[in-house]
Design a protein around this motif. Structure first.
Motif, PDB file in Angstrom:
ATOM      1  N   GLN A  73      44.070  37.673  18.676  1.00  0.00           N
ATOM      2  CA  GLN A  73      44.491  38.618  17.640  1.00  0.00           C
ATOM      3  C   GLN A  73      45.290  39.738  18.289  1.00  0.00           C
ATOM      4  N   HIS A  74      46.062  40.423  17.494  1.00  0.00           N
ATOM      5  CA  HIS A  74      46.889  41.533  17.990  1.00  0.00           C
ATOM      6  C   HIS A  74      46.064  42.522  18.813  1.00  0.00           C
ATOM      7  N   THR A  75      44.885  42.897  18.264  1.00  0.00           N
ATOM      8  CA  THR A  75      44.071  43.909  18.955  1.00  0.00           C
ATOM      9  C   THR A  75      43.557  43.390  20.306  1.00  0.00           C
ATOM     10  N   ASP A  76      43.205  42.074  20.351  1.00  0.00           N
ATOM     11  CA  ASP A  76      42.729  41.500  21.615  1.00  0.00           C
ATOM     12  C   ASP A  76      43.840  41.498  22.654  1.00  0.00           C
ATOM     13  N   CYS A  77      45.070  41.176  22.206  1.00  0.00           N
ATOM     14  CA  CYS A  77      46.211  41.160  23.133  1.00  0.00           C
ATOM     15  C   CYS A  77      46.418  42.555  23.700  1.00  0.00           C
ATOM     16  N   LYS A  78      46.310  43.547  22.814  1.00  0.00           N
ATOM     17  CA  LYS A  78      46.516  44.925  23.273  1.00  0.00           C
ATOM     18  C   LYS A  78      45.438  45.287  24.289  1.00  0.00           C
ATOM     19  N   GLU A  79      44.206  44.906  23.990  1.00  0.00           N
ATOM     20  CA  GLU A  79      43.106  45.232  24.897  1.00  0.00           C
ATOM     21  C   GLU A  79      43.309  44.538  26.245  1.00  0.00           C
ATOM     22  N   THR A  80      43.769  43.274  26.198  1.00  0.00           N
ATOM     23  CA  THR A  80      43.976  42.515  27.439  1.00  0.00           C
ATOM     24  C   THR A  80      45.088  43.141  28.264  1.00  0.00           C
ATOM     25  N   SER A  81      46.201  43.488  27.617  1.00  0.00           N
ATOM     26  CA  SER A  81      47.307  44.072  28.392  1.00  0.00           C
ATOM     27  C   SER A  81      46.893  45.440  28.943  1.00  0.00           C
ATOM     28  N   MET A  82      46.092  46.171  28.178  1.00  0.00           N
ATOM     29  CA  MET A  82      45.608  47.476  28.673  1.00  0.00           C
ATOM     30  C   MET A  82      44.654  47.291  29.863  1.00  0.00           C
ATOM     31  N   ARG A  83      43.872  46.227  29.825  1.00  0.00           N
ATOM     32  CA  ARG A  83      42.946  45.992  30.943  1.00  0.00           C
ATOM     33  C   ARG A  83      43.716  45.639  32.214  1.00  0.00           C
ATOM     34  N   PHE A  84      44.802  44.886  32.054  1.00  0.00           N
ATOM     35  CA  PHE A  84      45.660  44.615  33.214  1.00  0.00           C
ATOM     36  C   PHE A  84      46.214  45.932  33.758  1.00  0.00           C
ATOM     37  N   PHE A  85      46.712  46.703  32.833  1.00  0.00           N
ATOM     38  CA  PHE A  85      47.328  47.984  33.142  1.00  0.00           C
ATOM     39  C   PHE A  85      46.343  48.906  33.890  1.00  0.00           C
ATOM     40  N   ASP A  86      45.091  48.895  33.441  1.00  0.00           N
ATOM     41  CA  ASP A  86      44.067  49.720  34.095  1.00  0.00           C
ATOM     42  C   ASP A  86      43.846  49.305  35.549  1.00  0.00           C
ATOM     43  N   GLN A  87      44.146  48.038  35.829  1.00  0.00           N
ATOM     44  CA  GLN A  87      43.897  47.551  37.195  1.00  0.00           C
ATOM     45  C   GLN A  87      45.108  47.713  38.111  1.00  0.00           C
ATOM     46  N   LEU A  88      46.202  48.259  37.572  1.00  0.00           N
ATOM     47  CA  LEU A  88      47.402  48.425  38.406  1.00  0.00           C
ATOM     48  C   LEU A  88      47.163  49.278  39.652  1.00  0.00           C
ATOM     49  N   PRO A  89      46.448  50.414  39.546  1.00  0.00           N
ATOM     50  CA  PRO A  89      46.213  51.196  40.768  1.00  0.00           C
ATOM     51  C   PRO A  89      45.474  50.391  41.835  1.00  0.00           C
ATOM     52  N   GLU A  90      44.528  49.560  41.422  1.00  0.00           N
ATOM     53  CA  GLU A  90      43.779  48.741  42.379  1.00  0.00           C
ATOM     54  C   GLU A  90      44.689  47.648  42.963  1.00  0.00           C
ATOM     55  N   HIS A 132      46.427  36.363  39.598  1.00  0.00           N
ATOM     56  CA  HIS A 132      44.958  36.306  39.676  1.00  0.00           C
ATOM     57  C   HIS A 132      44.329  37.300  38.694  1.00  0.00           C
ATOM     58  N   LEU A 133      44.940  38.480  38.595  1.00  0.00           N
ATOM     59  CA  LEU A 133      44.434  39.467  37.616  1.00  0.00           C
ATOM     60  C   LEU A 133      44.525  38.902  36.203  1.00  0.00           C
ATOM     61  N   LEU A 134      45.683  38.313  35.883  1.00  0.00           N
ATOM     62  CA  LEU A 134      45.869  37.760  34.533  1.00  0.00           C
ATOM     63  C   LEU A 134      44.903  36.600  34.295  1.00  0.00           C
ATOM     64  N   PHE A 135      44.714  35.783  35.342  1.00  0.00           N
ATOM     65  CA  PHE A 135      43.776  34.654  35.241  1.00  0.00           C
ATOM     66  C   PHE A 135      42.367  35.166  34.927  1.00  0.00           C
ATOM     67  N   ASN A 136      41.973  36.224  35.639  1.00  0.00           N
ATOM     68  CA  ASN A 136      40.630  36.782  35.420  1.00  0.00           C
ATOM     69  C   ASN A 136      40.487  37.397  34.034  1.00  0.00           C
ATOM     70  N   LEU A 137      41.618  37.756  33.435  1.00  0.00           N
ATOM     71  CA  LEU A 137      41.563  38.299  32.067  1.00  0.00           C
ATOM     72  C   LEU A 137      41.572  37.175  31.025  1.00  0.00           C
ATOM     73  N   GLY A 138      41.599  35.936  31.505  1.00  0.00           N
ATOM     74  CA  GLY A 138      41.511  34.796  30.592  1.00  0.00           C
ATOM     75  C   GLY A 138      42.830  34.416  29.940  1.00  0.00           C
ATOM     76  N   ILE A 139      43.931  34.905  30.496  1.00  0.00           N
ATOM     77  CA  ILE A 139      45.237  34.579  29.900  1.00  0.00           C
ATOM     78  C   ILE A 139      45.655  33.181  30.339  1.00  0.00           C
TER      79      ILE A 139
END
Ligand SMILES: CC(=O)OC[C@H](N)C(=O)O
Length: 270
Positions: A73-90, A132-139
């Motif tokens: 769903q739209h909201t899940d996609c947003k949450e997933t992309s935000m979770r990737f984004f949150d991991q950018l500093p790491e 690997h980050l995207l894989f771990n997010l289930g994409i």
């Protein structure tokens, strides 16, 4: 890759998705790398917040890609992309450890900037770490498209599901294969032509650990082939060039071939 794409659609013919082209997906990942490591030897972000402030466009682009590729769903996609984004500093922190490993491990490297801009090993590691980050997010599929892009450009084939520790060093990155279930510790060094592969490729083994585990600070020289999901290379070991290994070795081991080489002088003496 095209086959993979067609099969993916073929698996679910009724799916309502139109995955962006492989080029669009790879360009996005290139933008991520370029964002983290621009013209100079690498932007120093004062804080994770500062990094994220500038990365907002990347998050937006990722949202566009995954919302077209997934059945979320739209909201899940947003949450997933935000979770990737949150991991950018790491991601930025870990990639910097890889740069350090390559720069400090290679006498031929004159600067960190050279590593970032010219080392195929680093290019492949960047794509692997993003995938690997995207894989771990289930994409689905996008991680594989990214690592296969890096594979086609560099000859270094790292499956997005492989687990690889910090300070990862690949020198002369070409002809390297790291399988789906490989686990690699920290400070590991690989040279060209190394394979961390499966002993058997029967389809029923999908999901089973098929690829080796490599401990911390292991060095694997060129052309070595290490196979099998139960094969463990103990930490601080050295695997010599062209070694073929299908069994575990203890920490602090050295495994090498001692071939008999016949050298003959063919110069005629009168
Ligand atoms: C790297 C490797 O062993 O590949 C063989 C097969 N694709 C598998 O994942 O088992």
């Amino acid at each position: 890759m095209e086959d993979q794409f067609l099969n993916y659609l073929f698996d679910k013919p009724n799916r309502k998705v139109s995955i962006p082209s492989n080029e669009i997906i790879s360009e996005w990942a290139k933008k991520v790398v370029h964002f983290l490591f621009p013209e100079s030897s690498g932007k120093i972000f004062a804080s994770a917040e500062e990094l994220k402030k500038y990365a907002i466009e990347l998050e937006h682009d990722l949202f566009g890609i995954i919302s077209k590729s997934c059945e979320l769903q739209h909201t899940d996609c947003k949450e997933t992309s935000m979770r990737f984004f949150d991991q950018l500093p790491e991601l930025y922190r870990i990639l910097n450890t890889d740069i350090t490993a390559i720069y400090e491990g290679d006498p031929a490297a004159v600067s960190r900037f050279e590593v970032v801009r010219s080392y195929p090993g680093f290019y492949a590691i960047c794509f692997y770490r993003i995938a690997h980050l995207l894989f771990n997010l289930g994409i689905p599929i996008i991680p594989r498209i990214l690592t296969e892009h890096a594979h086609s450009r560099t000859g270094v084939d790292i499956h997005p599901a492989a687990i690889i520790g910090e300070y990862f060093y690949i020198d002369h990155g070409t002809g390297i294969v790291i399988g789906e279930t490989a686990v690699i510790g920290q400070y590991v060094k690989l040279y060209q032509g190394v394979t961390l592969g499966a002993l058997s490729v029967r389809k029923v083994l999908a999901g089973v650990k098929r690829h080796p585990t490599v401990g911390d600070r292991v060095v694997i020289y060129s052309g070595a082939t290490i196979l099998g999901g139960e094969t463990v290379i103990g930490h601080d070991s050295i695997i010599g060039g062209n070694v073929w290994l299908t069994e575990s070795i203890e920490p602090f081991s050295t495994a090498y071939h001692s071939p008999i080489i016949n050298i003959r002088n063919t110069k005629q003496t009168s």
